[in-house]
Design an enzyme around this catalytic site. Structure first.
Site, PDB file in Angstrom:
ATOM      1  N   TYR A 151       0.939  -1.150  -0.027  1.00  0.00           N
ATOM      2  CA  TYR A 151      -0.316   0.013   0.155  1.00  0.00           C
ATOM      3  C   TYR A 151       0.923   1.563   0.022  1.00  0.00           C
ATOM      4  O   TYR A 151       1.673   1.461   0.538  1.00  0.00           O
ATOM      5  CB  TYR A 151      -0.871   0.138   0.449  1.00  0.00           C
ATOM      6  N   ASP A 246       9.356   2.345  -0.412  1.00  0.00           N
ATOM      7  CA  ASP A 246       8.559   3.563   0.218  1.00  0.00           C
ATOM      8  C   ASP A 246       8.779   2.879   1.729  1.00  0.00           C
ATOM      9  O   ASP A 246       8.811   1.838   2.802  1.00  0.00           O
ATOM     10  CB  ASP A 246       6.581   2.929  -0.011  1.00  0.00           C
ATOM     11  N   LYS A 274       5.598   8.847   8.903  1.00  0.00           N
ATOM     12  CA  LYS A 274       5.426   8.243  10.375  1.00  0.00           C
ATOM     13  C   LYS A 274       6.510   8.604  11.798  1.00  0.00           C
ATOM     14  O   LYS A 274       5.820   9.936  11.994  1.00  0.00           O
ATOM     15  CB  LYS A 274       5.002   6.849  10.205  1.00  0.00           C
TER      16      LYS A 274
END
Length: 438
Positions: A151, A246, A274
């Site tokens: 994702y 990613d 994050k």
């Protein structure tokens, strides 16, 4: 003997969900929070400190979600809170440069040598969207290869499902995404380098980028098999494509230098989020200087954001990285994570449950499956109903796990030996209860 199942009082949370459903789609602002995959009502959280969260009904939980990864220090770390409060008192946002933005960029570049320059944005989605645009501009090509089960945010062109083959034309996975938007996205099987070799020979001159989670964290925690990431690097080199890691989830989580340092593979571009914001909204993308020089205003590739480099997010990220950089931090995370993983695996084994366990650093997953999980297809064989019952058994015993089989457990520096002991004990009791049900 029947194990007594503890009951949670979620009366206020149930009322809160009823009110939320009237004004928010599904009652939540991100889908997995709705508990759709496991059933039941999500606790509405009121406060958090260290390894613990408390809901509006007064229930206290040991938290292994950690805001989905950013809170590697735990909740409300005093150094982080103090720095954010200090910066907030001087102004929330300026829409102008600050020296703190430069300091955060310098810190990231020092930790990840593949990143020579970077741009701060507001989310991981923005970061991946921008990295894809830059890769296409730099190569003059359109095709992007992603992997089923990975994702990369809700970018239209990356919301693509795989077909039945090992590498297929992406199909939109959400209404509202036109087929022609995913027409330049190819979807491959994670950990299957052989499938990519053929397409690179046939269509290498059309491929702008390969984007991958170096440790897949959105189909559970699926580590790369030996040679997979190195193979991606070689394929990109051979066909002139851009390799994008990613690392929104893995950056500063699995190692100080991210998964790229752990596996010794250097991508062309990296996306982050994050932990680099410490719990505040943030994203970043960066890479080789000659690539990043093409980003506006220095180059022609347009990307902008009113709140990019927001002072509070930057302060939170800098304070988090400062604490995390202390000697021994990652050794301590490794020790605690390994102990928890071993304890959970032993609990499952003693209870006779078929569970395939994975761990990379402080990211863990327990797949309710008899078979190894190496890609999206094998992840799909898990018994999600059994995971849902395990989840609720743990929740009722004060352990807050991800409300989906296909998410990670995150260990933080705030998790104590006592927390880990209680978690293992809760797992043993929950597994015993599940065995009695069968």
């Amino acid at each position: 003997m029947t194990t007594e199942h503890p009951k949670l009082n979620l009366e206020r949370s149930e009322a809160a969900m009823a009110a939320a459903l009237k004004v928010i789609p599904g009652g939540v602002n991100s889908p997995v929070r709705a508990f759709k995959a496991v059933g039941g009502t999500p606790p509405f959280i009121a406060t958090a400190k260290g390894s613990r969260i408390t809901d509006i009904d007064g229930n206290n939980y040991i938290d292994y979600v950690g805001s989905w990864g950013p809170l590697i220090l735990g909740h409300a770390h005093p150094n982080v809170v103090a720095e954010v409060a200090r910066v907030a008192a001087m102004g929330l946002s300026f829409g102008a440069p600050t020296t703190a933005e430069t300091r955060l960029a310098e810190r990231i570049c020092q930790a990840m040598p593949s990143i020579e320059r970077l741009r701060l944005v507001n989310s991981g989605t923005e970061a991946t969207m921008s990295a894809i645009r830059l890769a296409r501009a730099a190569t003059g090509r359109d095709l992007v290869i992603k992997f089923a089960g990975c994702y990369h945010g809700h970018v239209d062109s990356l919301l693509a499902l795989a077909g039945s083959g090992a590498l297929t034309l992406g199909r939109p996975s959400s209404p509202g995404v036109p087929a022609n938007v995913t027409a330049n996205t190819l979807v491959a099987r994670y950990n299957d380098i052989e499938a990519l070799e053929g397409v690179c020979r046939q269509r290498g001159s059309e491929i702008a980028a390969i984007i991958v989670e170096p440790v897949a964290g959105n189909m559970g925690v699926v580590p790369p098999q030996p040679g997979f990431l190195q193979g991606l690097r070689q394929l990109c080199d051979s066909c002139g494509a851009i390799l994008i890691f990613d690392e929104v989830m893995t950056g500063f989580r699995v190692a100080w230098g991210g998964a790229q340092s752990l596996y010794d593979v250097r991508p062309d571009l990296t996306t982050l989020g994050k932990i680099v914001g410490g719990g505040m909204p943030v994203g970043a993308y960066g890479g080789r200087a000659e690539l990043m020089s093409q980003v506006s205003p220095e180059g022609p590739v347009y990307q902008a954001g009113t709140l990019s480099g927001n002072p509070l997010s930057v302060a939170c990220g800098l304070a988090t990285l400062e604490v995390l950089s202390a000697p021994g931090s990652y050794q301590e995370l490794e020790k605690r994570s390994a102990r928890l993983a071993a304890g959970l695996a032993a609990a499952f084994a003693r209870g006779g449950l078929d569970v395939y366990s994975t761990r990379v650093g402080s990211m863990l997953c327990s797949f309710f499956s008899q078979l190894p999980v190496v890609d999206n297809d094998s992840a799909g064989l898990c018994d999600t109903g059994l995971y849902g019952r395990f989840f609720h058994g743990m929740l009722s015993r004060g352990i807050y796990l991800a409300p989906s089989q296909f998410e990670a457990m995150f260990v933080s520096l705030a998790h104590s030996d006592q927390d880990i002991d209680k978690t293992i004990e809760a797992a043993e009791a929950t597994v015993a209860e599940l065995q009695e049900e069968q």
